[in-house]
Scaffold this motif. Structure first.
Motif, PDB file in Angstrom:
ATOM      1  N   ALA A  13     -65.383 -71.066 -23.851  1.00  0.00           N
ATOM      2  CA  ALA A  13     -64.504 -69.792 -23.799  1.00  0.00           C
ATOM      3  C   ALA A  13     -63.841 -69.865 -25.402  1.00  0.00           C
ATOM      4  CB  ALA A  13     -63.336 -70.139 -22.923  1.00  0.00           C
ATOM      5  N   LEU A  14     -63.301 -70.790 -25.972  1.00  0.00           N
ATOM      6  CA  LEU A  14     -63.088 -70.781 -27.251  1.00  0.00           C
ATOM      7  C   LEU A  14     -63.955 -70.221 -28.452  1.00  0.00           C
ATOM      8  CD1 LEU A  14     -60.387 -71.249 -28.982  1.00  0.00           C
ATOM      9  CD2 LEU A  14     -61.121 -73.390 -29.258  1.00  0.00           C
ATOM     10  N   THR A  15     -65.263 -70.964 -28.316  1.00  0.00           N
ATOM     11  CA  THR A  15     -66.035 -70.626 -29.271  1.00  0.00           C
ATOM     12  C   THR A  15     -67.092 -69.648 -29.019  1.00  0.00           C
ATOM     13  OG1 THR A  15     -67.535 -72.369 -28.239  1.00  0.00           O
ATOM     14  CG2 THR A  15     -66.062 -73.172 -30.024  1.00  0.00           C
ATOM     15  N   LEU A  16     -67.251 -69.023 -27.718  1.00  0.00           N
ATOM     16  CA  LEU A  16     -68.125 -68.218 -27.550  1.00  0.00           C
ATOM     17  C   LEU A  16     -67.802 -66.648 -28.355  1.00  0.00           C
ATOM     18  CD1 LEU A  16     -70.803 -66.943 -25.813  1.00  0.00           C
ATOM     19  CD2 LEU A  16     -69.003 -66.234 -24.058  1.00  0.00           C
ATOM     20  N   PRO A  17     -66.762 -66.415 -28.760  1.00  0.00           N
ATOM     21  CA  PRO A  17     -66.540 -65.313 -29.472  1.00  0.00           C
ATOM     22  C   PRO A  17     -67.117 -65.406 -30.925  1.00  0.00           C
ATOM     23  CG  PRO A  17     -64.457 -65.722 -28.196  1.00  0.00           C
ATOM     24  CD  PRO A  17     -65.413 -66.846 -28.227  1.00  0.00           C
ATOM     25  N   TYR A  18     -67.278 -66.544 -31.263  1.00  0.00           N
ATOM     26  CA  TYR A  18     -67.894 -66.843 -32.558  1.00  0.00           C
ATOM     27  C   TYR A  18     -69.402 -66.088 -32.858  1.00  0.00           C
ATOM     28  CZ  TYR A  18     -64.020 -70.298 -32.974  1.00  0.00           C
ATOM     29  OH  TYR A  18     -63.115 -70.958 -33.378  1.00  0.00           O
ATOM     30  N   ALA A  19     -70.079 -66.323 -31.857  1.00  0.00           N
ATOM     31  CA  ALA A  19     -71.196 -65.637 -31.628  1.00  0.00           C
ATOM     32  C   ALA A  19     -71.211 -64.188 -31.351  1.00  0.00           C
ATOM     33  CB  ALA A  19     -72.221 -66.516 -30.586  1.00  0.00           C
ATOM     34  N   LEU A  20     -70.493 -63.803 -30.485  1.00  0.00           N
ATOM     35  CA  LEU A  20     -70.301 -62.370 -30.014  1.00  0.00           C
ATOM     36  C   LEU A  20     -69.774 -61.532 -31.067  1.00  0.00           C
ATOM     37  CD1 LEU A  20     -69.138 -62.779 -26.208  1.00  0.00           C
ATOM     38  CD2 LEU A  20     -71.496 -62.406 -26.989  1.00  0.00           C
ATOM     39  N   THR A  52     -61.578 -64.956 -29.971  1.00  0.00           N
ATOM     40  CA  THR A  52     -61.757 -63.657 -30.607  1.00  0.00           C
ATOM     41  C   THR A  52     -61.082 -63.425 -31.960  1.00  0.00           C
ATOM     42  OG1 THR A  52     -62.472 -62.819 -28.450  1.00  0.00           O
ATOM     43  CG2 THR A  52     -62.120 -61.264 -30.337  1.00  0.00           C
ATOM     44  N   CYS A  53     -59.656 -63.895 -31.729  1.00  0.00           N
ATOM     45  CA  CYS A  53     -58.694 -63.541 -33.146  1.00  0.00           C
ATOM     46  C   CYS A  53     -59.345 -64.539 -34.101  1.00  0.00           C
ATOM     47  CB  CYS A  53     -57.329 -63.741 -32.572  1.00  0.00           C
ATOM     48  SG  CYS A  53     -56.736 -62.606 -31.432  1.00  0.00           S
ATOM     49  N   ARG A  69     -72.201 -67.437 -40.047  1.00  0.00           N
ATOM     50  CA  ARG A  69     -71.551 -67.934 -39.264  1.00  0.00           C
ATOM     51  C   ARG A  69     -72.033 -67.661 -37.758  1.00  0.00           C
ATOM     52  NH1 ARG A  69     -66.738 -66.458 -42.102  1.00  0.00           N
ATOM     53  NH2 ARG A  69     -65.795 -68.321 -43.230  1.00  0.00           N
ATOM     54  N   LEU A  70     -72.953 -66.687 -37.799  1.00  0.00           N
ATOM     55  CA  LEU A  70     -73.641 -66.156 -36.620  1.00  0.00           C
ATOM     56  C   LEU A  70     -74.599 -67.278 -36.125  1.00  0.00           C
ATOM     57  CD1 LEU A  70     -74.221 -64.298 -34.177  1.00  0.00           C
ATOM     58  CD2 LEU A  70     -76.042 -63.273 -35.764  1.00  0.00           C
ATOM     59  N   PHE A  71     -75.158 -68.055 -37.083  1.00  0.00           N
ATOM     60  CA  PHE A  71     -76.148 -69.293 -36.791  1.00  0.00           C
ATOM     61  C   PHE A  71     -75.454 -70.665 -36.861  1.00  0.00           C
ATOM     62  CE2 PHE A  71     -78.714 -66.112 -39.449  1.00  0.00           C
ATOM     63  CZ  PHE A  71     -79.752 -65.846 -38.482  1.00  0.00           C
ATOM     64  N   ALA A  72     -74.388 -70.488 -37.680  1.00  0.00           N
ATOM     65  CA  ALA A  72     -73.734 -71.847 -37.770  1.00  0.00           C
ATOM     66  C   ALA A  72     -72.422 -71.810 -36.302  1.00  0.00           C
ATOM     67  CB  ALA A  72     -72.732 -71.887 -38.860  1.00  0.00           C
ATOM     68  N   TRP A  73     -71.876 -70.908 -36.339  1.00  0.00           N
ATOM     69  CA  TRP A  73     -70.939 -70.982 -35.083  1.00  0.00           C
ATOM     70  C   TRP A  73     -71.386 -70.551 -33.751  1.00  0.00           C
ATOM     71  CZ3 TRP A  73     -65.686 -68.510 -37.325  1.00  0.00           C
ATOM     72  CH2 TRP A  73     -65.375 -69.171 -38.429  1.00  0.00           C
ATOM     73  N   GLY A  74     -72.558 -69.797 -33.747  1.00  0.00           N
ATOM     74  CA  GLY A  74     -73.298 -69.421 -32.701  1.00  0.00           C
ATOM     75  C   GLY A  74     -73.665 -70.523 -31.677  1.00  0.00           C
ATOM     76  N   ALA A  75     -73.881 -71.827 -32.395  1.00  0.00           N
ATOM     77  CA  ALA A  75     -74.455 -72.742 -31.560  1.00  0.00           C
ATOM     78  C   ALA A  75     -73.332 -73.609 -31.072  1.00  0.00           C
ATOM     79  CB  ALA A  75     -75.190 -73.817 -32.460  1.00  0.00           C
ATOM     80  N   MET A  76     -71.957 -73.434 -31.242  1.00  0.00           N
ATOM     81  CA  MET A  76     -70.831 -74.245 -30.680  1.00  0.00           C
ATOM     82  C   MET A  76     -70.666 -73.982 -29.491  1.00  0.00           C
ATOM     83  SD  MET A  76     -68.304 -73.426 -33.975  1.00  0.00           S
ATOM     84  CE  MET A  76     -66.940 -74.001 -33.320  1.00  0.00           C
ATOM     85  N   PRO A  77     -70.783 -72.693 -28.622  1.00  0.00           N
ATOM     86  CA  PRO A  77     -70.661 -72.842 -27.024  1.00  0.00           C
ATOM     87  C   PRO A  77     -71.758 -73.108 -26.639  1.00  0.00           C
ATOM     88  CG  PRO A  77     -71.072 -70.565 -28.220  1.00  0.00           C
ATOM     89  CD  PRO A  77     -70.785 -71.222 -29.204  1.00  0.00           C
ATOM     90  N   VAL A  78     -72.976 -73.106 -27.101  1.00  0.00           N
ATOM     91  CA  VAL A  78     -74.109 -73.711 -26.458  1.00  0.00           C
ATOM     92  C   VAL A  78     -74.219 -75.360 -26.586  1.00  0.00           C
ATOM     93  CG1 VAL A  78     -76.685 -73.928 -26.682  1.00  0.00           C
ATOM     94  CG2 VAL A  78     -75.715 -71.892 -27.468  1.00  0.00           C
ATOM     95  N   GLY A  79     -73.530 -75.952 -27.392  1.00  0.00           N
ATOM     96  CA  GLY A  79     -73.402 -77.246 -27.710  1.00  0.00           C
ATOM     97  C   GLY A  79     -72.502 -77.996 -26.525  1.00  0.00           C
ATOM     98  N   ALA A  80     -71.236 -76.885 -26.470  1.00  0.00           N
ATOM     99  CA  ALA A  80     -70.335 -77.395 -25.501  1.00  0.00           C
ATOM    100  C   ALA A  80     -71.167 -77.389 -23.950  1.00  0.00           C
ATOM    101  CB  ALA A  80     -69.072 -76.325 -25.447  1.00  0.00           C
ATOM    102  N   GLY A  81     -71.813 -76.253 -23.730  1.00  0.00           N
ATOM    103  CA  GLY A  81     -72.301 -76.127 -22.326  1.00  0.00           C
ATOM    104  C   GLY A  81     -73.212 -77.264 -22.053  1.00  0.00           C
TER     105      GLY A  81
END
Length: 435
Positions: free
Chosen positions: A78-85, A140-141, A377-389
């Motif tokens: 939940a915390l990292t999903l906005p990085y991709a969105l 998101t913020c 960051r779309l590439f770098a951070w977008g992987a974060m929620p995927v990694g957590a899941g």
């Protein structure tokens, strides 16, 4: 902590309050890197303590509500999903708005949000759904805040001091976020679960006030409002620039692979600490605090390493160290050994940030910093929620230790890729293109 993050998963990079000791160190830093950097260092270091407190308490609350590692990892998702969105729109906005004023407003909002969450915890209203919603809004913020904060660093420090400045800033933030914060957060959680979040809300409010006192230079080539293209055109401009830049394009994909592993390992660390190591809540906080040792070492080591072997081979050392750290955690169940491995990982992560953030700050044109960084960051951070899941799923099916075994394998493969890039002189070619 993630690659290209002043923190761990999340610190208020330009924020916070000032303690007496923090102010003293900040003054010392300012003598070498300028008075405004001293303000930035003192504010961000003190503020990072609040984030460390809150981000330690959140998984502990989740673990009291469920023993399913997938649901516990959902807090990190939940915390990292906005990085991709929202990463790309945030980058466009960062090139358009008054950064300090916008960041102050964001911190006022986050302070109120965390305060309401603290009250919901105190009155027993904080279920998993409330946690997910709160941390999604915080993320998101943070998506805008992080982008904006990195753009500010070159506005308070000369280009030839960026390596030192970023090293000291990131190292101090991590030490506060992952040493003082976890220790205080886990202790306060034992006292009362709502208290850590109440304290973090205070740091957001203090941050908002201090942001108005930071004086920065304004990039001379920002596009005037009347000359700005539409939002879609702005997004396309940033994407085209990054796709044409071979080095930064490859580094963004590499950072995505690293963040996939690193975020996943942290997302299930509370499960690993409780079930494999047999630690309690305070022991989990101490385990997180071990990362600060590596962060402090990185603040001193990273500039020396870059000057000695160059940025390319420094990144090879970084990822190799991460692979070794994950392999150690995979193969042991001794708490102090795991703490040592986490310290190694933190040292490596901070060193990566120092090298790559400085590279982006010096290569990307000032007028495009927000837009290009957002695509990166779309590439770098977008992987974060995927990694957590994925970590939650693997931990549920194979056990928490399997997460670290898989992580070691992925990091080893990434290290091989970086060796190939170093032998092809990626950095030298990029500097030649800039000239």
């Amino acid at each position: 902590m993630t690659c290209d993050s002043p923190r761990g998963p999340d610190t208020k990079t330009v924020s916070g309050g000032a303690s007496a000791s923090g102010a003293a160190v900040g003054v010392a830093a300012s003598r070498r890197l300028g008075r405004e950097f001293g303000k930035l260092w003192t504010a961000s270091s003190t503020s990072a303590i609040g984030d460390g407190i809150s981000l330690t308490a959140a998984p502990l609350i989740a673990s009291t509500l469920t023993d399913d590692p997938r649901l516990i990892a959902g807090v990190t998702m939940a915390l990292t999903l906005p990085y991709a969105l929202f990463g790309i729109p945030a980058g466009v906005l960062a090139d358009r708005v008054d950064l300090r004023r916008s960041m102050a407003r964001i911190d006022f909002f986050r302070g109120g949000l965390v305060l309401m969450f603290a009250l919901s915890v105190a009155f027993g209203w904080a279920g998993l759904g409330v946690m997910y919603g709160c941390f999604f809004l915080i993320g998101t913020c943070e998506t805008f805040f992080r982008n904006a904060s990195q753009i500010l660093v070159p506005s308070v420090v000369a280009d030839d001091r960026l390596v030192d400045a970023n090293g000291r800033l990131l190292g101090a933030q991590t030490a506060a976020n992952q040493f003082v914060g976890p220790l205080v957060g886990s202790a306060l959680f034992v006292l009362a679960p709502a208290v850590p979040f109440g304290l973090d809300s205070v740091t957001f409010f203090v941050s908002a006030v201090l942001l108005t006192r930071l004086r920065t230079t304004t990039p001379h080539d920002r596009v005037a409002p009347a000359e700005r293209p539409g939002l879609l055109a702005d997004m396309t401009t940033g994407a085209r620039w990054l796709m044409r830049h071979r080095l930064l394009r490859n580094l963004s994909l590499t950072a995505g692979a690293i963040n996939l592993v690193y975020t996943g390992s942290l997302a299930v660390l509370v499960v690993y600490a409780h079930k494999v190591l047999g630690l309690g809540d305070l022991g989990y906080g101490v385990l997180l605090a071990c990362q600060a040792i590596g962060a402090v070492a990185a603040a001193k080591l990273s500039p020396l390493l870059v000057r000695r072997i160059g940025g390319e081979w420094t990144l090879v050392c970084v990822v190799t160290t991460m692979a070794v750290g994950d392999a150690v955690i995979w193969q042991t169940s001794t708490a102090w050994v795991v703490g040592f491995a986490l310290a190694l990982g933190a040292c490596a992560s901070i060193t990566w940030d120092v090298v790559v953030v400085v590279l982006r700050q010096t290569i990307i044109p000032p007028s495009l910093q927000g837009r290009v960084n957002s695509i990166y960051r779309l590439f770098a951070w977008g992987a974060m929620p995927v990694g957590a899941g994925l970590a939650g799923v693997v931990s549920k099916g194979l056990g928490a230790t399997a997460v670290y075994g898989l992580g070691a394998g992925i990091m080893a493969a990434v290290a091989v890729r970086l060796v190939i890039g170093a032998r092809r002189h990626w950095f030298a070619d990029a500097q030649a293109q800039k000239l």
